[in-house]
Design a protein around this motif. Structure first.
Motif, mmCIF file in Angstrom:
data_model
loop_
_atom_site.group_PDB
_atom_site.id
_atom_site.type_symbol
_atom_site.label_atom_id
_atom_site.label_comp_id
_atom_site.label_asym_id
_atom_site.label_seq_id
_atom_site.Cartn_x
_atom_site.Cartn_y
_atom_site.Cartn_z
ATOM 1 N N ILE A 88 0.890 -1.213 -0.101
ATOM 2 C CA ILE A 88 -0.063 0.006 -0.009
ATOM 3 C C ILE A 88 0.743 1.196 0.126
ATOM 4 O O ILE A 88 0.469 2.143 -0.788
ATOM 5 N N GLN A 89 1.764 1.263 0.959
ATOM 6 C CA GLN A 89 2.688 2.438 1.133
ATOM 7 C C GLN A 89 3.560 2.690 0.050
ATOM 8 O O GLN A 89 3.859 3.833 -0.341
ATOM 9 N N ARG B 253 1.395 4.124 -2.789
ATOM 10 C CA ARG B 253 0.894 5.339 -2.445
ATOM 11 C C ARG B 253 1.987 6.475 -2.573
ATOM 12 O O ARG B 253 1.695 7.677 -3.148
ATOM 13 N N ARG C 43 2.043 7.088 -6.194
ATOM 14 C CA ARG C 43 0.965 7.998 -6.673
ATOM 15 C C ARG C 43 1.220 9.421 -6.369
ATOM 16 O O ARG C 43 1.005 10.373 -7.290
ATOM 17 N N ASN C 44 1.659 9.649 -4.856
ATOM 18 C CA ASN C 44 1.793 11.102 -4.580
ATOM 19 C C ASN C 44 2.961 11.559 -5.437
ATOM 20 O O ASN C 44 2.986 13.129 -5.532
ATOM 21 N N LEU D 196 -8.293 1.179 -1.947
ATOM 22 C CA LEU D 196 -7.995 1.984 -0.864
ATOM 23 C C LEU D 196 -7.448 3.447 -1.600
ATOM 24 O O LEU D 196 -8.020 4.456 -1.351
ATOM 25 N N LEU D 197 -6.539 3.464 -2.489
ATOM 26 C CA LEU D 197 -5.981 4.590 -3.094
ATOM 27 C C LEU D 197 -6.508 4.978 -4.433
ATOM 28 O O LEU D 197 -6.209 6.229 -5.062
ATOM 29 N N ALA E 225 6.910 11.607 0.611
ATOM 30 C CA ALA E 225 5.627 11.463 0.073
ATOM 31 C C ALA E 225 4.636 11.018 0.988
ATOM 32 O O ALA E 225 3.371 10.976 0.449
#
Lengths: 372, 372
Positions: free
Chosen positions: B86-87, B90, B93-94, B119-120, B237
């Motif tokens: 996930i991280q 993320r 993406r960020n 989630l994202l 990020a």
């Protein structure tokens, strides 16, 4: 060097809880540690293997549901409050299926809601507080629009331990057909054991979900968070398919997850029982009063009359005081608005610790030559 | 009833690891348990209090970075592989900040990527596999467009233990200016200790991040996952501000998090050292060969020649066999495509266990009157 000796050296650098008055965590209860050790190899990520541990989790969820006035609540034991808040808002977002969704949280909400916003792509609107630092209900109402999937109330704010007017929020949620999440990570195991508990839980019809963390006032081992939903549809909204493990679906945020928190949380709640928890809470609240009086005798003034075992003292020198206390290996927090130092009187805090701490504060003030 | 006795009754219903050949977790190493117990009350969510534990986490990250050919990698100890994945996505993406972003993962990717997508709000495109169940590089390439923020390769797929052609993916990531995440939750502590390790880590310039879980082949206690980034910008990020704890920013997904996994993971890696880990891995790989031969003697055929200590045997009756084994308290997994039963030969598996298991399989086949 032997690795355990090396680890001990690192462990010694940690500040012991006996000098920590600024954390919502605490020394686990002795029964929590024993329970934890029995379940040290368990993995709730595979409930077909760890059937007993999984059954125990169901029992704990039921027990928490009973405490929060809904024995039929469903949910699970999370890694902590942040996961609880993420998953609640994720369920709201998924169930509503609105484009560019938003949620409304009080300005006093925990910083985990900033993670929620970034992770989930949900706009997090921050409602104003009233003069008692409770969320201003009219501010929340004014922010609701047709993209709002849910609103959030806090039962035990991180900074002040304040409780939002959940009853009004509940009515508002029903009237506006949005979900209501209550972040009671801290207060969820304080309020039910108070002499005059305020309404904050499933007793209120508009409450859809509650975060309640046994690893805070439940004296369980970390990680032991809790997320409870009023109905199963919220859990369903979180499911993904799980092809190679012993179950077909998973609604947790993490995959592999320890059973230790389930065991330790259950052990404490059962071992102490309702009356035992009342005693723990009563003792913390009483000690909070003692701290308040002692600090007032040094000239400090509280930000609000303590609602639970969290108390903040106004001072322009909050950060200097905190830093100087840190140098002396005492831990308190500082808050920004209003500037204050913040104490949390957890079960590990004793009268002796309070006395020692207050005399250290007196010394710090005189060394820094400041008044509150 | 005494609560610890009650807990024991639940614990007895769990299936012991000695009968589990279908999990990527294992009995923690004895030194892991001792280390865990020393750190049972630690909380890395507040590194200003748990300074020593936090320092130890930095050391563990460095150690994992060294194993993965980048001692300067930064990162942290997660709750497990799902958080790592996930991280990483993320952060991608960020950093890219592209509207309606997508990532490309192999069809063989762990189901946690379905959580990532939900989630994202990132579209998760699933690339085809080749006949060896490695990702088809041309399929990945054909899916890249100007909204692609990253691609994912797996080093040790959950189903087959296969390793994607990370070298080619790395080149592709550089050529297309996208990030590359390697999910080595399982393989990250297997491949480096093999006689002929394949390229999969930071040695390859295009690799931005790696998930590597000590609570799998690192024999640490749960939860002990790992997420490593090539550079600090990825961690940055993920930051949110943290007003009331002893630090200013937090990049972890969770808030409160235990130091136990850090201590146990560090203890095992230091205690065994590189040579010790090689022995553990060699033993698991050798035993995987034994299982393969024994199962072949029952008429089974493997899906692929085992790459690491995961082996799958084709059979139309995978689910029936698994269910019947389950009734006898033996745990294996079943996979769908191709239909097969899946074994993971973790460090808790011994030759005796293998022999007992294979004879049980023989018995199950004859009871069900089926051929492989």
């Amino acid at each position: 060097m032997d690795v355990l000796k090396e680890l001990e050296e690192f462990r010694k650098k940690d500040i012991p809880y006996t000098r920590v008055l600024g954390s919502m965590c605490t020394t686990p209860h002795p029964i929590a540690i024993r329970a934890h050790e029995m379940f040290i190899e368990t993995n709730l990520g595979d409930p077909g293997i760890f059937r007993g541990t999984f059954e125990l989790e169901r029992k704990l969820v039921r027990l928490l549901g009973e405490i929060l006035h809904n024995p039929n609540a469903c949910g699970y034991v999370t890694s902590g409050g942040t996961e609880g808040n993420i998953q609640a808002i994720r369920a709201f977002r998924n169930l509503k299926g609105i484009d560019r969704p938003n949620v409304i949280v009080p300005k006093s909400a925990h910083f985990s809601f900033d993670k929620v916003g970034d992770l989930l792509g949900v706009e997090v609107r921050k409602a104003e507080l009233d003069e008692e630092f409770k969320v201003d209900v009219s501010s929340v109402e004014s922010m609701i629009d047709d993209r709002t999937v849910g609103i959030v109330g806090i039962a035990g704010t991180t900074e002040l331990g304040q409780v939002d007017p959940i009853k009004e929020l509940s009515k508002m949620a029903i009237d506006n057909d949005v979900f209501l999440h209550v972040d009671a990570a801290f207060g969820g195991l304080v309020i039910p054991f108070m002499d005059e508990p305020m309404d904050f839980d499933f007793k209120l019809r508009g409450v859809s979900s509650i975060t309640v963390d046994p690893h805070k006032m439940g004296m369980a081992t970390i990680p032991a968070g809790g997320l409870l939903f009023r109905e199963e549809k919220f859990l369903k909204a979180l499911e993904v398919r799980t092809p190679y493990i012993t179950t077909k679906y998973q609604w947790t945020l993490t995959g592999t997850r320890p059973g230790t928190g389930v065991a330790s949380a259950y052990a404490v709640l059962r071992h102490l029982g309702f009356e035992g928890m009342r005693k723990v809470v009563r003792r913390c609240l009483k000690l909070t009063e003692v701290v308040k009086e002692e600090m007032e005798s040094l000239g400090f003034e509280t930000v609000i009359e303590p609602v639970m075992n969290v108390v903040c003292f106004k001072t322009e020198h909050a950060y200097e005081i905190r830093e100087e206390l840190m140098r002396r290996r005492w831990v308190v927090s500082a808050i920004e608005n209003p500037k204050a130092i913040r104490l949390v009187i957890m079960p590990h805090v004793t009268e002796d610790i309070v006395r020692e701490f207050v005399s250290e504060v007196r010394d710090v003030m005189s060394k820094l030559s400041v008044e509150p």
